[in-house]
Write a protein that holds these residues in place. Structure first.
Motif, mmCIF file in Angstrom:
data_model
loop_
_atom_site.group_PDB
_atom_site.id
_atom_site.type_symbol
_atom_site.label_atom_id
_atom_site.label_comp_id
_atom_site.label_asym_id
_atom_site.label_seq_id
_atom_site.Cartn_x
_atom_site.Cartn_y
_atom_site.Cartn_z
ATOM 1 N N SER A 188 -0.655 -3.093 -10.043
ATOM 2 C CA SER A 188 -0.969 -2.732 -8.657
ATOM 3 C C SER A 188 0.067 -3.307 -7.701
ATOM 4 O O SER A 188 0.578 -4.420 -7.917
ATOM 5 C CB SER A 188 -2.361 -3.233 -8.259
ATOM 6 N N TYR A 189 0.374 -2.514 -6.662
ATOM 7 C CA TYR A 189 1.202 -2.975 -5.549
ATOM 8 C C TYR A 189 0.261 -3.578 -4.503
ATOM 9 O O TYR A 189 -0.811 -3.026 -4.267
ATOM 10 C CB TYR A 189 1.974 -1.794 -4.943
ATOM 11 N N PRO A 190 0.631 -4.690 -3.888
ATOM 12 C CA PRO A 190 1.921 -5.387 -3.940
ATOM 13 C C PRO A 190 1.953 -6.574 -4.896
ATOM 14 O O PRO A 190 2.941 -7.299 -4.943
ATOM 15 C CB PRO A 190 2.083 -5.846 -2.503
ATOM 16 N N VAL A 191 0.863 -6.780 -5.672
ATOM 17 C CA VAL A 191 0.797 -7.974 -6.524
ATOM 18 C C VAL A 191 1.874 -7.950 -7.596
ATOM 19 O O VAL A 191 2.588 -8.939 -7.828
ATOM 20 C CB VAL A 191 -0.609 -8.097 -7.161
ATOM 21 N N ALA A 192 2.027 -6.803 -8.269
ATOM 22 C CA ALA A 192 2.943 -6.724 -9.406
ATOM 23 C C ALA A 192 4.387 -6.477 -8.998
ATOM 24 O O ALA A 192 5.307 -6.643 -9.812
ATOM 25 C CB ALA A 192 2.482 -5.654 -10.367
ATOM 26 N N GLY A 193 4.625 -6.032 -7.784
ATOM 27 C CA GLY A 193 5.986 -5.756 -7.336
ATOM 28 C C GLY A 193 5.990 -5.158 -5.952
ATOM 29 O O GLY A 193 5.046 -4.459 -5.562
ATOM 30 N N PRO A 206 -3.208 6.198 -5.293
ATOM 31 C CA PRO A 206 -3.217 5.627 -3.942
ATOM 32 C C PRO A 206 -4.582 5.001 -3.634
ATOM 33 O O PRO A 206 -5.632 5.491 -4.083
ATOM 34 C CB PRO A 206 -2.947 6.829 -3.039
ATOM 35 N N ASP A 207 -4.558 3.932 -2.839
ATOM 36 C CA ASP A 207 -5.782 3.272 -2.365
ATOM 37 C C ASP A 207 -6.725 2.926 -3.527
ATOM 38 O O ASP A 207 -7.952 3.092 -3.419
ATOM 39 C CB ASP A 207 -6.507 4.166 -1.343
ATOM 40 N N THR A 208 -6.168 2.475 -4.632
ATOM 41 C CA THR A 208 -6.969 2.118 -5.812
ATOM 42 C C THR A 208 -6.550 0.724 -6.290
ATOM 43 O O THR A 208 -5.345 0.485 -6.513
ATOM 44 C CB THR A 208 -6.755 3.138 -6.940
ATOM 45 N N ASP A 209 -7.544 -0.172 -6.436
ATOM 46 C CA ASP A 209 -7.188 -1.531 -6.877
ATOM 47 C C ASP A 209 -7.030 -1.563 -8.396
ATOM 48 O O ASP A 209 -7.266 -0.572 -9.109
ATOM 49 C CB ASP A 209 -8.233 -2.545 -6.408
#
Length: 694
Positions: A661-666, A621-624
């Motif tokens: 990573s969410y939301p970039v990958a899905g 969580p909360d990790t780029d």
């Protein structure tokens, strides 16, 4: 003389609280007779005077002045504050008659008989001694007025001494008769008042019986009894104290007293009612305000004297009733004592019967509350929700300003304060050795502890939880939670008020604790079953179902907050090799070691799960993506540098890792899972033992 007259007219209890009775009809007739006799004296004196002057008597000149003078003096004489009026009237009568006798020729005057009439008039309100004294004064006055005519030699020598002696002896006889008459009047008035008072009380008792029959509760009934007592005794204030289950005497009802007295505990020696309880006998306090043990609330109400009687059920002391008088100088008399004792006997029967009804009602309410609590508690399976529910239910029935649920961990020899509240504030979970404090003692012994009144600081050996700057709790109740004979924890209700708990509260909390123990055990079993359903048996990590639930929740939270969630997937490059060469036992060992490596690298906020076979997932969580890749590389390096030891031989193993990573990958769980799976296979195709980003 005036004081005796006042006693004759007011003897006995007019106001029962002051020991006086009203002047009845007999006293009013006595007043009227005095006025009439005095009018006869004045009328006769006027007629003798007019005869001596040779004037003709007329109605206006004789009857009207005589009657007016007698009525005026009588009206003053009837007023208690003019107690000297009788003495003045007797002096006026004596002077007037003496003047008429002297002017009428001394022994020759027929006005002599007026002395006797005046004595009779005075005797209606005076006792034997004042009447005798008045007779001597009249005899001396008559002797002086008739001395000249007696010395003239026209009359026998014995006549004047004879008439003077006649006046003296007549005054003594009239005084004795008057005293007997006054005592008879006082007795009749007292008896009439007693009968009227008894009739009033009989009506009050009948009214109370009707109200009790209609289902009136204890407190309203006690107030009804006090109202009846105030009316019968004609006093100002009253209160009733009854013994509670702890043996303390508490004011359960009061009338015309400050509200602070309601619910006050009466200690032995507190005022008249406290001494009645202490000595088990009726108490009369004549000067309540100067009494060292007086109840301040009664003094505040203006009580000047008090009367109290104990209440018994057989030989058992059940309380006391007390009445107070606010009239200055009013003192309770013996008949008031007798009446209150009679009242107390009847009240004891009434209260005993009401207690039986109250106990039945309380038992019914008690069972109803336990039923509600049991149904409410047993239905909750989440531990936190269960502890909160237990706290709310206990607070409904007990003064639980401080509260905790402690769970016993036998293997560790500790108990855990799983839920602790102090004045509405939740406190963190703490663990303590089971040999420490009152709670440890309860858990080890399986017996409850009740501390009714903590004096000064904390109880020796106790553990403080919460804010102790404002002082420690003064009433402590701790009971064990048991499954059969096995203690699984303890529940405690505590109050900052002394004597808040007794045997009834102990019984209630013990029953609640028995139900709570079943609920806590059910919650434990439920949690264990849930953990098993969400836990991988081999590695102890979360399983596929657990992973899906957590990832969905984390993505939902990130969506609400506008945050990010990274997902790491690792797959063993070596499992097939280990299984084929060394067997599945060592293959399982390899998977366990991978799980330990994952747990060693991730943060407390990260969540790890075994996804399938030799695939593991880590939710960050909360990790780029960049920070997630760094963590993944550390994990890859640890696995590579931590060989598997088989029969003393080190076997190097590696993993391939994908990071997204969410939301970039899905934007959904499925999309993100497919993306990380693709990234992991990208690492496989790149030569294994590496990290690939998606």
């Amino acid at each position: 003389m005036a004081a005796d007259r006042d006693h004759a007219r007011r003897a006995g209890p007019a106001h029962s609280g002051s020991g006086l009775i009203q002047c009845g009809s007999v006293a009013r007739v006595s007043d009227a007779g005095t006025v009439m006799l005095r009018a006869v004296v004045y009328l006769s004196c006027i007629m003798f005077a007019m005869k001596a002057k040779g004037a003709r008597p007329s109605l206006i000149l004789t009857v009207v002045p005589a009657a007016a003078a007698a009525i005026y003096i009588g009206s003053i004489e009837c007023k208690p504050r003019f107690r000297w009026a009788g003495l003045v009237a007797a002096a006026i009568d004596t002077l007037l008659i003496t003047t008429i006798v002297h002017s009428g020729g001394g022994l020759a005057s027929d006005a002599f008989f007026l002395f006797v009439i005046s004595l009779v008039a005075a005797s209606l309100h005076e006792s034997v001694i004042p009447c005798s004294a008045l007779g001597m004064i009249m005899a001396a006055a008559y002797f002086g007025a008739s001395y000249s005519s007696w010395r003239s030699g026209m009359w026998p020598a014995w006549i004047l001494p004879y008439r003077c002696a006649l006046l003296v002896f007549a005054s003594c006889g009239i005084g004795l008769l008057a005293q007997a008459f006054q005592r008879s009047v006082a007795w009749v008035e007292a008896e009439r008042t007693r009968v009227e008072r008894q009739a009033r009380w009989d009506r009050v008792v009948a009214n109370i019986a009707r109200e009790i029959g209609s289902g009136l509760a204890l407190t309203p009934t006690l107030e009804l009894i006090l109202d009846g007592g105030l009316a019968v005794l004609e006093v100002s204030a009253g209160l009733i104290a009854l013994r509670d289950r702890q043996g303390r005497f508490m004011v359960r009802a009061s009338r015309n007293a400050p509200s602070a007295v309601q619910g006050r505990f009466i200690e032995p020696g507190d005022g008249a009612i406290g001494r009645a309880i202490e000595l088990r006998t009726t108490i009369i306090t004549a000067d309540y305000r100067s009494d060292s043990g007086s109840i301040p609330e009664f003094i505040e109400a203006g009580v000047s004297s008090a009367l109290a009687a104990p209440l018994f059920a057989g030989s058992e002391l059940m309380g006391a009733i007390s009445f107070g008088n606010t009239r200055e100088g009013a003192v309770f008399a013996a008949e008031d004592r007798e009446f209150l004792e009679s009242l107390a006997k009847q009240l004891s029967v009434v209260v005993a019967n009401i207690w039986l009804l109250e106990d039945a009602r309380r038992r019914e309410e008690y069972l109803s509350i336990l039923s509600q609590i049991s149904h409410g508690i047993v239905a909750v399976l989440e531990p936190e929700a269960l502890f909160e529910k237990i706290y709310r239910e206990v607070s409904r029935v007990l003064m639980a300003e401080a509260f905790f649920v402690a769970l016993y961990h036998a293997k560790e020899g500790e108990f855990e304060m799983a839920f602790a509240m102090d004045r509405g504030e939740r406190y963190p979970i703490e663990r303590h050795p089971v040999g420490v404090g009152l709670t440890g003692r309860v858990i080890m012994s399986g017996e409850p502890i009740l501390v009714s009144s903590v004096q000064g600081g904390a109880v020796e050996g106790s553990i403080n939880i919460g804010n102790v700057e404002d002082g420690n709790t003064r009433s402590i109740l701790i009971v064990p939670m048991k499954i059969g004979s096995r203690v699984i924890g303890a529940i405690s209700a505590q109050s900052y008020v002394a004597n808040a708990f007794g045997e009834a509260e102990l019984e209630l909390l013990t029953t609640i604790a028995a139900t709570a123990a079943v609920a806590v055990e059910n919650a434990r079993l439920y949690q264990r079953a849930r953990e098993l359903s969400l836990t991988d048996d081999l590695t102890g990590l979360g399983n596929y179902r657990f992973f899906g639930d957590i990832l969905e929740k984390e993505m939902e939270q990130a969506k609400r907050r506008g945050g990010i969630v990274s997902l790491v997937m690792l797959d063993s490059d070596s499992l097939k090799f280990v299984n084929d060469r060394y067997g599945h036992v060592y293959g399982d060992l390899h998977l366990k070691e991978l799980a330990r490596s994952v747990e060693a690298i991730i943060r407390k906020s990260d969540i790890a799960a075994r996804y399938a076979g030799d695939e593991f997932m880590v939710i960050l969580p909360d990790t780029d993506l960049r920070d997630a890749a760094i963590m993944a590389e550390r994990l890859r390096t640890r696995v590579e540098n931590s060989p598997l030891h088989i029969d003393g031989e080190p076997v190097t193993t590696t993993v391939s890792i994908g990071v997204v990573s969410y939301p970039v990958a899905g934007a959904t769980v499925d999309e993100l899972t497919k993306a990380v799976d693709c990234a992991m296979y990208k690492a496989k195709r790149g030569g294994k033992n590496r990290v690939a980003l998606g």
